[in-house]
Design a protein around this motif. Structure first.
Motif, PDB file in Angstrom:
ATOM      1  N   SER A   1       0.782  -1.194   0.103  1.00 54.42           N
ATOM      2  CA  SER A   1      -0.032  -0.034  -0.019  1.00 54.42           C
ATOM      3  C   SER A   1       1.087   1.283   0.080  1.00 54.42           C
ATOM      4  N   MET A   2       0.418   2.259  -0.217  1.00 53.77           N
ATOM      5  CA  MET A   2       0.976   3.635  -0.320  1.00 53.77           C
ATOM      6  C   MET A   2       1.528   3.870   1.231  1.00 53.77           C
ATOM      7  N   GLU A   3       0.577   3.693   1.973  1.00 51.31           N
ATOM      8  CA  GLU A   3       1.288   3.882   3.627  1.00 51.31           C
ATOM      9  C   GLU A   3       2.414   2.918   4.002  1.00 51.31           C
ATOM     10  N   ASP A   4       2.474   1.806   3.419  1.00 52.22           N
ATOM     11  CA  ASP A   4       3.590   0.954   3.616  1.00 52.22           C
ATOM     12  C   ASP A   4       4.889   1.639   3.035  1.00 52.22           C
ATOM     13  N   VAL A   5       4.713   2.033   1.901  1.00 51.35           N
ATOM     14  CA  VAL A   5       5.869   2.592   0.931  1.00 51.35           C
ATOM     15  C   VAL A   5       6.330   3.923   1.693  1.00 51.35           C
ATOM     16  N   TRP A   6       5.550   4.443   2.230  1.00 54.15           N
ATOM     17  CA  TRP A   6       5.556   5.832   2.823  1.00 54.15           C
ATOM     18  C   TRP A   6       6.370   5.601   4.092  1.00 54.15           C
ATOM     19  N   HIS A   7       5.926   4.513   4.892  1.00 59.60           N
ATOM     20  CA  HIS A   7       6.762   4.198   6.088  1.00 59.60           C
ATOM     21  C   HIS A   7       8.165   3.481   5.722  1.00 59.60           C
TER      22      HIS A   7
ATOM     23  N   LEU B   1     -10.741   6.270   5.074  1.00 64.40           N
ATOM     24  CA  LEU B   1     -10.273   5.902   3.546  1.00 64.40           C
ATOM     25  C   LEU B   1      -8.675   6.025   3.725  1.00 64.40           C
ATOM     26  N   SER B   2      -8.065   5.039   2.824  1.00 64.59           N
ATOM     27  CA  SER B   2      -6.762   5.033   2.801  1.00 64.59           C
ATOM     28  C   SER B   2      -6.225   6.109   1.950  1.00 64.59           C
ATOM     29  N   TYR B   3      -4.953   6.680   2.111  1.00 69.09           N
ATOM     30  CA  TYR B   3      -4.445   7.631   1.222  1.00 69.09           C
ATOM     31  C   TYR B   3      -5.195   7.819  -0.127  1.00 69.09           C
ATOM     32  N   ALA B   4      -4.894   6.614  -0.960  1.00 68.20           N
ATOM     33  CA  ALA B   4      -5.219   6.916  -2.370  1.00 68.20           C
ATOM     34  C   ALA B   4      -6.633   7.143  -2.324  1.00 68.20           C
ATOM     35  N   ALA B   5      -7.504   6.172  -1.848  1.00 69.01           N
ATOM     36  CA  ALA B   5      -8.920   6.222  -1.844  1.00 69.01           C
ATOM     37  C   ALA B   5      -9.513   7.585  -1.470  1.00 69.01           C
TER      38      ALA B   5
END
Length: 515
Positions: free
Chosen positions: A179-185, A293-297
């Motif tokens: 997910s975007m959050e995983d990559v950001w982390h 909602l997630s970052y992208a959604a």
């Protein structure tokens, strides 16, 4: 070189304690030794003679290929018969050789025996001294092409291989699996999160998405300040206002935790600012972020107020992940230069937005779709492309400064577009084939292929984003990369202050008296 100046040699700065392994050792054991010693390479010895080198770049390649590190032998993955340098070689020569070959490490070999190791980091430490003693080193290159200006652990681009990575992971594989959050982390913390870390990180992002009320009141005036709405101009002004409102300070006057909070707030609120400004420019009220909602959604939600189709949300998420970072591109380098002065994080991001506004950097996705509109139908593609190439015009969405093969981002996004489907996707694929063929014929040897902008435009159009928002959408992901680099630059800073080659009239010329 000044008369009588000492010629510095590799022996003056090489590391004499060199980590070595055998060809029959496993990659896992070699990697463990490199981590233990904190080095980026190990020399492979056979009968006390160097037969190969295993570097951190090789480890990235091994991981990307999915090899089993516990069973893979060093001999299978090492660079065999590596270039080396003798200990009495002038440092100037070693620096030039490293740069020309794109190496980061050189074994130092005398008489066939390993005597040390020299790295780009070692040479960069001596670079200011060398510049005084030999003003010709390094030679100036237009656009700094091929010039190493720093070391980074955020990621890298290997253009000839068609490969780029974030930390130690293949970036397109991250886009496929995480997910975007995983990559950001990963970019902020240096590792992918476990379940608990992901939940905490996601909650932290959600808490920072809201625009401060004092800033929100000013957004209508910013969105409608000019005769036409220019999204990045408005975003630059709105974000600068937010920085002033929140009170960002020079990173030299705050601790690491505060700087990280500045980075998190900046990256979390950027999509909210983008969508609020766009809706205001259309005469509509902004939509607050959705807490669940997630970052992208959430990005798509703030455009319409409707929870997006999961397929669309995942498609835009994969695009965002693929564009989060990409080496020392113009905007990222701008952010690092500004950070090196000790400026606050907000100033670095404002400068990066300015760099991104140039069409040679971030403004091509909508232009690529404009080209498809102009072509109209597949049967007109060949004639249209030939006409514009022969007129010396750039074909938007094709060619890249770094990649001389398929752009891995374009390849990944083509797959995303195919998954979404539709007539635009089929048309784009037909045009891509025609453009590549015509460019190969009319510009032989140039190796021009579709870049990220070509299919990025197709994907964003397919999920309902207006073309006005294409480059701002790019900004909403790249800001995470910018701030990762700001954090890294601030952690080990040196003022970035390059030299220039003067090519004007020879000085000094006497100043004439006034007439």
């Amino acid at each position: 070189m000044a008369d009588g100046a000492k010629v510095r040699t590799v022996a003056d700065l090489m590391s004499k304690e060199v980590l070595t392994v055998a060809p029959t050792d496993t990659v896992a054991s070699a990697c463990a030794l490199m981590l233990e010693r904190g080095v980026g390479s190990t020399v492979v010895l056979h009968d006390d003679r160097p037969v190969g080198i295993l570097t951190e770049r090789d480890l990235v390649r091994i991981t990307a290929d999915g090899a089993d590190l516990a069973t893979a032998m060093v001999s299978q993955w090492m660079t065999a018969d590596p270039d080396s340098v003798p200990s009495n070689a002038p440092v100037n020569d070693a620096f030039v050789s490293l740069r020309q070959h794109g190496y980061r490490h050189f074994p130092v070999v005398d008489g066939g025996r390993l005597v040390g190791m020299v790295s780009l980091r070692d040479l960069l430490k001596l670079a200011p001294i060398l510049q005084i003693e030999d003003p010709g080193l390094p030679e100036s290159r237009r656009g700094l092409e091929g010039v190493m200006v720093a070391e980074t652990a955020v990621g890298d681009v290997r253009g000839t291989e068609g490969f780029y990575h974030y930390r130690q992971y293949n970036a397109t594989e991250l886009a496929e699996k995480r997910s975007m959050e995983d990559v950001w982390h990963l970019l902020y913390e240096g590792h992918l999160p476990d379940r608990a870390e992901r939940e905490a990180f996601t909650a932290e992002i959600a808490s920072l998405r809201q625009i401060p009320s004092a800033v929100k009141e000013l957004l209508p005036a910013i969105a409608n300040a000019g005769e036409t709405f220019v999204p990045l101009d408005a975003l630059r002004s709105a974000y600068s206002t937010l920085v002033t409102s929140v009170g960002f300070r020079s990173w030299m006057d705050i601790d690491r935790a505060t700087l990280r909070e500045n980075a998190m707030r900046t990256s979390a609120v950027m999509p909210t600012l983008i969508m609020a400004l766009y809706r205001l420019s259309q005469g509509k009220d902004p939509i607050d972020p959705h807490p669940d909602l997630s970052y992208a959604a959430n990005y798509l939600y703030m455009l319409t107020g409707e929870v997006p189709d999961p397929g669309h949300a995942r498609a835009i998420e994969q695009y965002l992940i693929s564009t989060t970072d990409h080496g020392f591109n113009s905007s990222t380098f701008t952010a690092r230069v500004i950070t090196s002065t000790g400026a606050d994080l907000g100033s670095a991001v404002v400068g990066a937005i300015g760099a991104l506004s140039g069409p040679l950097h971030g403004g091509a996705p909508s232009r690529a779709l404009d080209m498809l509109d102009a072509i109209g139908t597949p049967d007109q593609a060949d004639a249209w492309i030939r006409q514009h190439v022969l007129a010396g015009e750039k074909i938007m969405g094709f060619g890249h400064r770094i990649y001389k093969t398929d752009d891995p981002r374009s390849v990944m996004l083509r797959g995303v577009a195919e998954r979404l489907g539709g007539p635009m996707v089929d048309f784009a694929k037909q045009v891509e084939k025609t453009v590549v063929a015509v460019l190969a014929e009319l510009k032989p040897g140039r190796q021009l292929y579709a870049n990220v902008e070509f299919y990025a435009g197709v994907v964003m159009d397919n999920v309902g984003l207006p073309r006005t928002l294409f480059t701002p959408t790019f900004t909403s992901s790249r800001v995470i990369g910018w701030t990762s680099h700001v954090l890294e630059q601030a952690a080990d800073n040196r003022l970035i202050r390059p030299s220039a080659h003067y090519d004007g009239p020879p000085p000094p010329v006497p100043v004439p008296d006034p007439v």
